[in-house]
Design a protein around this motif. Structure first.
Motif, PDB file in Angstrom:
ATOM      1  N   LYS A 174       0.863  -1.489   0.094  1.00 16.68           N
ATOM      2  CA  LYS A 174      -0.010   0.079   0.246  1.00 16.68           C
ATOM      3  C   LYS A 174       0.919   1.128  -0.114  1.00 16.68           C
ATOM      4  CE  LYS A 174      -4.134  -1.837   1.953  1.00 16.68           C
ATOM      5  NZ  LYS A 174      -5.099  -1.658   3.267  1.00 16.68           N
ATOM      6  N   GLU A 175       1.967   1.415   0.808  1.00 18.39           N
ATOM      7  CA  GLU A 175       2.672   2.071   0.848  1.00 18.39           C
ATOM      8  C   GLU A 175       3.244   2.688  -0.526  1.00 18.39           C
ATOM      9  OE1 GLU A 175       3.553   4.600   3.461  1.00 18.39           O
ATOM     10  OE2 GLU A 175       1.596   3.552   3.964  1.00 18.39           O
ATOM     11  N   ARG A 176       3.998   1.488  -1.308  1.00 15.91           N
ATOM     12  CA  ARG A 176       4.537   1.475  -2.577  1.00 15.91           C
ATOM     13  C   ARG A 176       3.410   2.112  -3.372  1.00 15.91           C
ATOM     14  NH1 ARG A 176       6.721  -3.732  -1.755  1.00 15.91           N
ATOM     15  NH2 ARG A 176       5.216  -4.441  -3.502  1.00 15.91           N
ATOM     16  N   ASP A 177       2.192   1.714  -3.515  1.00 16.16           N
ATOM     17  CA  ASP A 177       1.080   2.219  -4.365  1.00 16.16           C
ATOM     18  C   ASP A 177       0.898   3.812  -4.213  1.00 16.16           C
ATOM     19  OD1 ASP A 177       0.864  -0.151  -5.684  1.00 16.16           O
ATOM     20  OD2 ASP A 177      -1.017  -0.830  -4.637  1.00 16.16           O
ATOM     21  N   SER A 178       0.968   4.269  -2.784  1.00 17.42           N
ATOM     22  CA  SER A 178       0.672   5.608  -2.402  1.00 17.42           C
ATOM     23  C   SER A 178       1.964   6.492  -2.915  1.00 17.42           C
ATOM     24  CB  SER A 178       0.568   5.935  -0.806  1.00 17.42           C
ATOM     25  OG  SER A 178       0.248   6.992  -0.521  1.00 17.42           O
ATOM     26  N   ALA A 179       3.172   5.790  -2.677  1.00 19.35           N
ATOM     27  CA  ALA A 179       4.382   6.736  -3.023  1.00 19.35           C
ATOM     28  C   ALA A 179       4.147   6.802  -4.735  1.00 19.35           C
ATOM     29  CB  ALA A 179       5.478   6.162  -2.791  1.00 19.35           C
ATOM     30  N   THR A 180       3.602   5.783  -5.333  1.00 19.90           N
ATOM     31  CA  THR A 180       3.611   5.776  -6.816  1.00 19.90           C
ATOM     32  C   THR A 180       2.674   6.847  -7.330  1.00 19.90           C
ATOM     33  OG1 THR A 180       4.275   3.356  -7.031  1.00 19.90           O
ATOM     34  CG2 THR A 180       3.063   4.182  -8.889  1.00 19.90           C
ATOM     35  N   ALA A 181       1.490   7.271  -6.589  1.00 20.73           N
ATOM     36  CA  ALA A 181       0.405   7.922  -7.050  1.00 20.73           C
ATOM     37  C   ALA A 181       1.170   9.425  -6.743  1.00 20.73           C
ATOM     38  CB  ALA A 181      -0.598   7.678  -5.955  1.00 20.73           C
ATOM     39  N   TYR A 182       1.958   9.465  -5.705  1.00 17.93           N
ATOM     40  CA  TYR A 182       2.701  10.810  -5.412  1.00 17.93           C
ATOM     41  C   TYR A 182       3.438  11.250  -6.667  1.00 17.93           C
ATOM     42  CZ  TYR A 182       1.264  11.800  -0.486  1.00 17.93           C
ATOM     43  OH  TYR A 182       0.682  12.154   0.786  1.00 17.93           O
ATOM     44  N   ARG A 183       4.323  10.165  -7.059  1.00 15.41           N
ATOM     45  CA  ARG A 183       5.327  10.099  -8.122  1.00 15.41           C
ATOM     46  C   ARG A 183       4.727  10.442  -9.314  1.00 15.41           C
ATOM     47  NH1 ARG A 183       8.460   4.958 -11.053  1.00 15.41           N
ATOM     48  NH2 ARG A 183       9.020   6.099 -12.584  1.00 15.41           N
ATOM     49  N   MET A 184       3.397   9.772  -9.688  1.00 15.77           N
ATOM     50  CA  MET A 184       2.916  10.165 -10.830  1.00 15.77           C
ATOM     51  C   MET A 184       2.333  11.354 -11.019  1.00 15.77           C
ATOM     52  SD  MET A 184       3.238   7.564 -12.897  1.00 15.77           S
ATOM     53  CE  MET A 184       4.773   7.255 -12.009  1.00 15.77           C
ATOM     54  N   THR A 185       1.700  12.011  -9.786  1.00 16.39           N
ATOM     55  CA  THR A 185       1.244  13.264  -9.905  1.00 16.39           C
ATOM     56  C   THR A 185       2.385  14.354 -10.071  1.00 16.39           C
ATOM     57  OG1 THR A 185      -0.395  12.603  -8.273  1.00 16.39           O
ATOM     58  CG2 THR A 185       0.091  15.050  -8.311  1.00 16.39           C
ATOM     59  N   VAL A 186       3.675  14.310  -9.521  1.00 17.49           N
ATOM     60  CA  VAL A 186       4.626  15.267  -9.675  1.00 17.49           C
ATOM     61  C   VAL A 186       5.148  15.008 -11.156  1.00 17.49           C
ATOM     62  CG1 VAL A 186       7.041  15.628  -8.839  1.00 17.49           C
ATOM     63  CG2 VAL A 186       5.220  15.034  -7.205  1.00 17.49           C
ATOM     64  N   GLU A 187       5.212  13.643 -11.847  1.00 14.56           N
ATOM     65  CA  GLU A 187       5.819  13.639 -12.958  1.00 14.56           C
ATOM     66  C   GLU A 187       5.013  14.272 -14.093  1.00 14.56           C
ATOM     67  OE1 GLU A 187       6.989   9.580 -14.084  1.00 14.56           O
ATOM     68  OE2 GLU A 187       8.389   9.635 -12.579  1.00 14.56           O
ATOM     69  N   VAL A 188       3.550  13.855 -13.754  1.00 11.90           N
ATOM     70  CA  VAL A 188       2.654  14.681 -14.603  1.00 11.90           C
ATOM     71  C   VAL A 188       2.870  16.015 -14.676  1.00 11.90           C
ATOM     72  CG1 VAL A 188       0.152  14.844 -15.473  1.00 11.90           C
ATOM     73  CG2 VAL A 188       1.034  12.638 -14.836  1.00 11.90           C
ATOM     74  N   LEU A 189       2.775  16.669 -13.352  1.00 10.93           N
ATOM     75  CA  LEU A 189       3.098  18.036 -13.153  1.00 10.93           C
ATOM     76  C   LEU A 189       4.627  18.363 -13.844  1.00 10.93           C
ATOM     77  CD1 LEU A 189       2.391  20.651 -11.718  1.00 10.93           C
ATOM     78  CD2 LEU A 189       3.398  19.848  -9.724  1.00 10.93           C
ATOM     79  N   GLY A 190       5.409  17.504 -13.746  1.00  6.55           N
ATOM     80  CA  GLY A 190       7.022  17.774 -14.510  1.00  6.55           C
ATOM     81  C   GLY A 190       6.643  18.003 -15.828  1.00  6.55           C
ATOM     82  N   THR A 191       5.546  17.334 -16.517  1.00  5.28           N
ATOM     83  CA  THR A 191       5.528  17.495 -18.093  1.00  5.28           C
ATOM     84  C   THR A 191       4.668  18.648 -18.211  1.00  5.28           C
ATOM     85  OG1 THR A 191       3.343  16.389 -17.870  1.00  5.28           O
ATOM     86  CG2 THR A 191       5.246  14.882 -18.328  1.00  5.28           C
ATOM     87  N   VAL A 192       4.043  19.183 -17.051  1.00  3.40           N
ATOM     88  CA  VAL A 192       3.396  20.799 -17.371  1.00  3.40           C
ATOM     89  C   VAL A 192       4.696  21.639 -17.118  1.00  3.40           C
ATOM     90  CG1 VAL A 192       1.950  22.245 -16.059  1.00  3.40           C
ATOM     91  CG2 VAL A 192       1.296  19.960 -16.322  1.00  3.40           C
ATOM     92  N   VAL A 193       5.461  21.493 -16.305  1.00  3.16           N
ATOM     93  CA  VAL A 193       6.563  22.452 -16.192  1.00  3.16           C
ATOM     94  C   VAL A 193       7.532  22.415 -17.542  1.00  3.16           C
ATOM     95  CG1 VAL A 193       8.523  22.719 -14.849  1.00  3.16           C
ATOM     96  CG2 VAL A 193       6.626  22.084 -13.620  1.00  3.16           C
ATOM     97  N   GLY A 194       7.856  20.961 -17.802  1.00  4.32           N
ATOM     98  CA  GLY A 194       8.528  20.976 -19.140  1.00  4.32           C
ATOM     99  C   GLY A 194       7.640  21.854 -20.310  1.00  4.32           C
ATOM    100  N   THR A 195       6.449  21.521 -20.420  1.00  6.21           N
ATOM    101  CA  THR A 195       5.944  22.092 -21.437  1.00  6.21           C
ATOM    102  C   THR A 195       5.636  23.539 -21.319  1.00  6.21           C
ATOM    103  OG1 THR A 195       4.532  20.131 -21.850  1.00  6.21           O
ATOM    104  CG2 THR A 195       3.786  21.745 -22.996  1.00  6.21           C
ATOM    105  N   ALA A 196       5.496  23.947 -19.983  1.00  6.02           N
ATOM    106  CA  ALA A 196       5.132  25.542 -19.826  1.00  6.02           C
ATOM    107  C   ALA A 196       6.445  26.379 -20.071  1.00  6.02           C
ATOM    108  CB  ALA A 196       4.712  25.700 -18.497  1.00  6.02           C
ATOM    109  N   ILE A 197       7.675  25.740 -19.486  1.00  6.84           N
ATOM    110  CA  ILE A 197       9.044  26.357 -19.721  1.00  6.84           C
ATOM    111  C   ILE A 197       9.378  26.555 -21.088  1.00  6.84           C
ATOM    112  CG2 ILE A 197      11.471  26.257 -19.093  1.00  6.84           C
ATOM    113  CD1 ILE A 197      10.493  25.232 -16.582  1.00  6.84           C
ATOM    114  N   GLN A 198       9.469  25.249 -21.771  1.00 11.60           N
ATOM    115  CA  GLN A 198       9.955  25.422 -23.455  1.00 11.60           C
ATOM    116  C   GLN A 198       8.787  25.955 -24.098  1.00 11.60           C
ATOM    117  OE1 GLN A 198      12.598  23.527 -23.678  1.00 11.60           O
ATOM    118  NE2 GLN A 198      12.901  23.640 -25.848  1.00 11.60           N
ATOM    119  N   GLY A 199       7.648  25.899 -23.685  1.00 14.22           N
ATOM    120  CA  GLY A 199       6.426  26.406 -24.814  1.00 14.22           C
ATOM    121  C   GLY A 199       6.259  27.740 -24.558  1.00 14.22           C
TER     122      GLY A 199
END
Length: 527
Positions: A174-199
């Motif tokens: 459960k802790e790994r699944d929870s950490a993965t959810a945190y990770r995916m949220t930040v990673e998708v946010l990372g795509t936002v940051v990358g797209t925003a900065i570059q774009g």
């Protein structure tokens, strides 16, 4: 004589230990569960470590193709070679790095962290040089090929250990699944940051298009962009400078995220300690490729990943030329990423409530109607934004689910092979290998297809053949690939019942191993 008396004392006390073993097992299990719990701070630091891969990935995925074609002014054929060879090379390095990581010794920083720390400074340097246009024309192709391959190799040295780190931060599923959810949220946010900065930085200095015969003659083979066709007064040198500024900002963020990961996450030695002799590379490859649930999971997500990569790699060109929104494409891409970021918590709740396989079917197919819609209607900026929001919801599911389900396969393998351990990095590296190989295929084929269709570098408009090709690349091809992936995924055997059963079996195995180690230690000390 003394040894005999001690042995008798040990034999007399063994009955008492057997009576209390169940209580001890419960205490051990509870202690292990407590040690496996992660604080919110640890989960956030772990999640932030995934941002560099997505920030650079989104910038490269959305903008590298159009950069090579319209800024570096490479022929589409050479651009396709760079994109394909770079991604293919990247794919080959993944299982190699995974094999080397699996044989790494434990250090004071762990087994995964040294790879992350050492690769970071070299990765940011090569990433920056990808966005530099060399002054010598004949060396351009070799320049981009070398530094693109180098960056992909160095980022692999970061991402493969980081991906495998999921299995080393906690023993609790459960802790790994929870950490993965945190990770995916930040990673998708990372795509936002990358797209925003570059774009946004590059969007303020869009490479000026060059009017040609297609923009003067109105015939049946031409699609004009109407009011969006304009001759920008921004020079090409200013556009090149904007790309360098954007890459420098991303490099700084890359280093900061790596530092947060190192300082905020503790790799648990007891979760990753090797108990078996290291295997050869080919033995590891036979192990993972011979395990049915893993092969079905990887092949299913291979097709769906290829679908979304085709969409990602060609969407900027599709919006700029086919839809005619040359000055708005960076904002539309940003909307997709924002929608995906906001959807991650929903999909985490959905897979917990209804199961991961159900989440795959609903989440991945959600984008299909909108992929069809965007090529069947006339160009409309409002419709483009609506489709972008809907597509972002599906992108979030495509981000979260593979990384949430891979630990389940590793756990299932451990249950079936209790004597095998320490091979987590191999499982993760081969998944990343297939994903990146799919990316290389998608980028290479799409750029070659545009070349054959007659793509005009820096043109203000494109022939109808190019626009038709772009429609196929962002709609028809992804839809077919998604349905093929879901057909394969239907045979995936790990459902919620089996997953929960594996969780209980692994907990019992940990308790049993702890009991065996304790008893062996006591007997050794008595003797």
């Amino acid at each position: 004589m003394v040894k005999g008396e001690c042995a008798e004392q040990y034999s007399a006390s063994s009955l008492l230990r057997k009576k209390t073993r169940s209580q001890d097992g419960i205490k051990i299990a509870k202690r292990r569960d407590d040690s496996g719990r992660l604080s919110v701070c640890s989960k956030l630091c772990y999640a932030i470590g995934g941002a560099p891969y997505q920030i650079t990935g989104s910038a490269l995925g959305f903008f590298l193709q159009i950069y090579l074609l319209d800024v570096a002014q490479l022929d589409p054929f050479y651009a396709s070679i760079i994109l394909f060879v770079g991604r293919a090379w990247d794919a080959v390095t993944d299982p190699t790095v995974g094999f080397l990581v699996s044989r790494s010794r434990w250090t004071r920083c762990g087994r995964m962290m040294p790879w992350i720390l050492i690769s970071t400074p070299f990765a940011v340097l090569t990433y920056f040089l990808i966005w530099y246009v060399p002054p010598v024309e004949q060396w351009k192709v070799l320049w981009y090929l070398i530094f693109y391959c180098l960056f992909q190799s160095l980022q692999t040295c970061f991402h493969v250990p980081y991906s495998a780190l999921t299995m080393f931060i906690s023993v609790d599923q459960k802790e790994r699944d929870s950490a993965t959810a945190y990770r995916m949220t930040v990673e998708v946010l990372g795509t936002v940051v990358g797209t925003a900065i570059q774009g946004q930085i590059v969007g303020g200095a869009i490479a000026p298009c060059l009017p040609g015969d297609l923009d003067v003659l109105d015939n049946s083979n031409t699609t004009l962009l109407g009011s969006d066709v304009n001759i920008s007064h921004i020079s090409l040198d200013e556009t090149k400078r904007a790309y360098l500024i954007a890459s420098a900002v991303i490099c700084v963020i890359y280093v900061l995220c790596a530092a947060v990961l190192f300082l905020g996450v503790r790799e648990q030695e007891e979760c990753g300690r090797l108990k078996t002799e290291p295997m050869s590379f080919f033995e590891g490859m036979r192990m993972v490729m011979g395990y049915g649930p893993y092969v079905k999971l990887v092949m299913g997500f291979l097709f769906t990943s290829l679908a979304f990569m085709l969409l990602e790699g060609n969407f900027a060109l599709f919006i700029s030329y086919t839809m005619g929104f040359r000055n708005d494409f960076q904002n539309i891409l940003l909307v997709i990423m924002l929608s995906g970021t906001l959807s991650i918590p929903f999909w985490q709740w959905f897979l917990t409530r209804f199961g991961k396989k159900t989440a795959v079917y609903i989440g991945i197919t959600w984008a299909v109607p909108f992929m069809i819609l965007i090529v069947c209607i006339e160009s409309s900026l409002i419709v483009a934004y609506v489709v972008s929001v809907a597509a972002g919801v599906s992108v979030a599911a495509a981000f979260l689910l593979p990384w949430s389900m891979l630990p389940d396969v590793v756990d299932d393998f451990k249950v079936k092979n209790p004597d095998s351990s320490g091979h987590e990095a191999i499982f993760y590296s081969f998944y990343v290998f297939f994903t990146k190989f799919a990316s290389g295929i998608s980028l290479g084929i799409s750029t070659l297809s545009l070349d054959f269709a007659g793509y005009v570098t820096r043109g203000c408009s494109q022939p109808d053949a190019v626009n038709l090709t772009l429609k196929v690349l962002v709609s028809a091809a992804p839809v077919v690939l998604i349905f093929l992936g879901l057909l394969i995924f239907k045979t995936y055997p790990i459902d919620e019942e089996r997953r929960q059963g594996n969780r209980k079996l692994l907990q019992e195995m940990r308790v049993s191993n702890q009991d065996s180690d304790t008893e062996s230690t006591e007997l050794g000390s008595v003797v």
